[in-house]
Scaffold this motif. Sequence first.
Motif, PDB file in Angstrom:
ATOM      1  N   ARG A  15      47.475  22.517 -48.941  1.00 25.64           N
ATOM      2  CA  ARG A  15      47.881  21.497 -49.914  1.00 25.64           C
ATOM      3  C   ARG A  15      47.271  20.151 -49.543  1.00 25.64           C
ATOM      4  O   ARG A  15      46.758  19.429 -50.405  1.00 25.64           O
ATOM      5  N   GLU A  16      47.309  19.834 -48.268  1.00 21.45           N
ATOM      6  CA  GLU A  16      46.761  18.560 -47.810  1.00 21.45           C
ATOM      7  C   GLU A  16      45.256  18.496 -48.080  1.00 21.45           C
ATOM      8  O   GLU A  16      44.736  17.462 -48.508  1.00 21.45           O
ATOM      9  N   ASP A  17      44.557  19.606 -47.843  1.00 21.79           N
ATOM     10  CA  ASP A  17      43.120  19.644 -48.102  1.00 21.79           C
ATOM     11  C   ASP A  17      42.821  19.470 -49.587  1.00 21.79           C
ATOM     12  O   ASP A  17      41.889  18.758 -49.965  1.00 21.79           O
ATOM     13  N   ARG A  18      43.631  20.109 -50.448  1.00 21.39           N
ATOM     14  CA  ARG A  18      43.431  19.958 -51.893  1.00 21.39           C
ATOM     15  C   ARG A  18      43.684  18.522 -52.329  1.00 21.39           C
ATOM     16  O   ARG A  18      42.941  17.966 -53.141  1.00 21.39           O
ATOM     17  N   LEU A  19      44.728  17.905 -51.788  1.00 20.86           N
ATOM     18  CA  LEU A  19      45.030  16.520 -52.145  1.00 20.86           C
ATOM     19  C   LEU A  19      43.930  15.578 -51.672  1.00 20.86           C
ATOM     20  O   LEU A  19      43.559  14.634 -52.374  1.00 20.86           O
ATOM     21  N   LYS A  20      43.400  15.832 -50.480  1.00 22.31           N
ATOM     22  CA  LYS A  20      42.310  15.014 -49.956  1.00 22.31           C
ATOM     23  C   LYS A  20      41.085  15.099 -50.853  1.00 22.31           C
ATOM     24  O   LYS A  20      40.464  14.075 -51.176  1.00 22.31           O
ATOM     25  N   LEU A  23      41.724  13.273 -54.170  1.00 25.33           N
ATOM     26  CA  LEU A  23      41.684  11.827 -53.986  1.00 25.33           C
ATOM     27  C   LEU A  23      40.251  11.329 -53.855  1.00 25.33           C
ATOM     28  O   LEU A  23      39.871  10.313 -54.453  1.00 25.33           O
ATOM     29  N   LYS A  24      39.442  12.057 -53.112  1.00 17.56           N
ATOM     30  CA  LYS A  24      38.039  11.673 -52.934  1.00 17.56           C
ATOM     31  C   LYS A  24      37.289  11.723 -54.263  1.00 17.56           C
ATOM     32  O   LYS A  24      36.525  10.810 -54.589  1.00 17.56           O
ATOM     33  N   ALA A  25      37.530  12.765 -55.057  1.00 12.81           N
ATOM     34  CA  ALA A  25      36.875  12.888 -56.353  1.00 12.81           C
ATOM     35  C   ALA A  25      37.324  11.776 -57.297  1.00 12.81           C
ATOM     36  O   ALA A  25      36.514  11.208 -58.036  1.00 12.81           O
ATOM     37  N   ASN A  26      38.609  11.457 -57.274  1.00 11.36           N
ATOM     38  CA  ASN A  26      39.148  10.407 -58.129  1.00 11.36           C
ATOM     39  C   ASN A  26      38.541   9.052 -57.761  1.00 11.36           C
ATOM     40  O   ASN A  26      38.158   8.270 -58.632  1.00 11.36           O
ATOM     41  N   LEU A  27      38.444   8.780 -56.482  1.00 13.07           N
ATOM     42  CA  LEU A  27      37.871   7.516 -56.033  1.00 13.07           C
ATOM     43  C   LEU A  27      36.409   7.406 -56.444  1.00 13.07           C
ATOM     44  O   LEU A  27      35.973   6.348 -56.922  1.00 13.07           O
ATOM     45  N   ALA A  28      35.654   8.482 -56.287  1.00 15.65           N
ATOM     46  CA  ALA A  28      34.248   8.471 -56.684  1.00 15.65           C
ATOM     47  C   ALA A  28      34.106   8.231 -58.186  1.00 15.65           C
ATOM     48  O   ALA A  28      33.240   7.471 -58.625  1.00 15.65           O
ATOM     49  N   ARG A  29      34.978   8.865 -58.973  1.00 20.25           N
ATOM     50  CA  ARG A  29      34.945   8.681 -60.429  1.00 20.25           C
ATOM     51  C   ARG A  29      35.267   7.243 -60.803  1.00 20.25           C
ATOM     52  O   ARG A  29      34.609   6.646 -61.654  1.00 20.25           O
TER      53      ARG A  29
END
Length: 53
Positions: A15-20, A23-29
């Motif tokens: 779950r933590e890996d999926r959230l990470k 979050l990274k994809a959202n920040l890049a977008r």
Amino acid sequence: MTRKAPPEKPSPDDREDRLKAALKANLARRKAQARARATPRDQGRDDGDKNKD
């Protein structure tokens, strides 16, 4: 008739890996959107000094 084993619950690490990753994809977008919004406004600002004479 054979029974299927109940699906295993994902571990907290999964779950933590999926959230990470999300979050990274959202920040890049969001960064890409900010760059796209800033580009058109900044292109015309260099011509301001030419019309002062």
